[in-house]
Design a protein around this motif. Structure first.
Motif, short mmCIF file in Angstrom:
data_model
loop_
_atom_site.label_atom_id
_atom_site.label_comp_id
_atom_site.label_asym_id
_atom_site.label_seq_id
_atom_site.Cartn_x
_atom_site.Cartn_y
_atom_site.Cartn_z
N LEU A 75 -7.25 2.41 -7.87
CA LEU A 75 -5.84 2.10 -8.06
C LEU A 75 -5.54 0.64 -7.68
CD1 LEU A 75 -3.37 3.56 -9.11
CD2 LEU A 75 -2.80 4.16 -6.75
N ILE A 76 -6.17 0.15 -6.64
CA ILE A 76 -6.00 -1.26 -6.25
C ILE A 76 -6.49 -2.17 -7.37
CG2 ILE A 76 -6.89 -3.05 -4.71
CD1 ILE A 76 -6.75 -0.93 -2.45
N MET A 108 0.80 -1.22 0.00
CA MET A 108 0.00 0.00 0.00
C MET A 108 0.84 1.28 0.00
SD MET A 108 -2.91 -1.09 -0.60
CE MET A 108 -3.72 0.49 -0.53
N PRO A 109 1.98 1.34 0.70
CA PRO A 109 2.78 2.57 0.60
C PRO A 109 3.19 2.87 -0.85
CG PRO A 109 3.47 1.32 2.50
CD PRO A 109 2.52 0.43 1.72
N ASP A 110 3.54 1.83 -1.62
CA ASP A 110 3.90 2.02 -3.03
C ASP A 110 2.70 2.51 -3.84
OD1 ASP A 110 6.46 1.20 -2.44
OD2 ASP A 110 6.24 -0.79 -3.33
N LEU A 111 1.54 1.91 -3.59
CA LEU A 111 0.34 2.34 -4.33
C LEU A 111 -0.03 3.78 -3.99
CD1 LEU A 111 -1.96 -0.81 -4.29
CD2 LEU A 111 -0.64 0.12 -6.19
N GLN A 165 -0.31 6.95 -6.42
CA GLN A 165 -1.51 7.79 -6.41
C GLN A 165 -1.12 9.26 -6.28
OE1 GLN A 165 -4.11 7.13 -3.06
NE2 GLN A 165 -5.91 7.69 -4.26
N GLN A 166 -0.13 9.55 -5.44
CA GLN A 166 0.33 10.93 -5.26
C GLN A 166 0.97 11.46 -6.54
OE1 GLN A 166 -0.27 12.98 -2.77
NE2 GLN A 166 0.78 14.60 -3.88
N ILE A 167 1.76 10.63 -7.21
CA ILE A 167 2.39 11.04 -8.47
C ILE A 167 1.32 11.35 -9.51
CG2 ILE A 167 3.81 10.23 -10.41
CD1 ILE A 167 5.47 8.68 -8.25
#
Length: 78
Positions: free
Chosen positions: A39-40, A17-20, A24-26
């Motif tokens: 996104l998931i 989840m930190p990577d996702l 999402q922020q990018i």
């Protein structure tokens, strides 16, 4: 051990989840708003594609005809 080990041996997909959330922020910084669930689902679809590649289809890139890609450094054969 490669990612295919998780599919072949354990038949599971791990979501980090930190990577996702970083992705999402990018996307948000580039004007694309996404919900976490969207996104998931996108990530799971992407991983399912790789599952099919490793278990059924074989490497899709190896089955396609080569293409030429033009870059600032010249033409690259892929």
């Amino acid at each position: 051990m490669g990612a295919d080990h998780l599919w072949r041996e354990k038949k599971k997909i791990e979501l980090f989840m930190p990577d996702l959330r970083r992705k999402q922020q990018i996307l948000k910084e580039n004007g694309v708003e996404t919900g976490e669930q969207w996104l998931i689902k996108l990530h799971l679809a992407h991983e399912f594609y790789h599952f099919l590649e490793f278990t059924t289809l074989g490497k899709v890139g190896m089955r396609l005809d080569p293409v030429q890609k033009k870059t600032i450094f010249g033409t690259v054969q892929r």
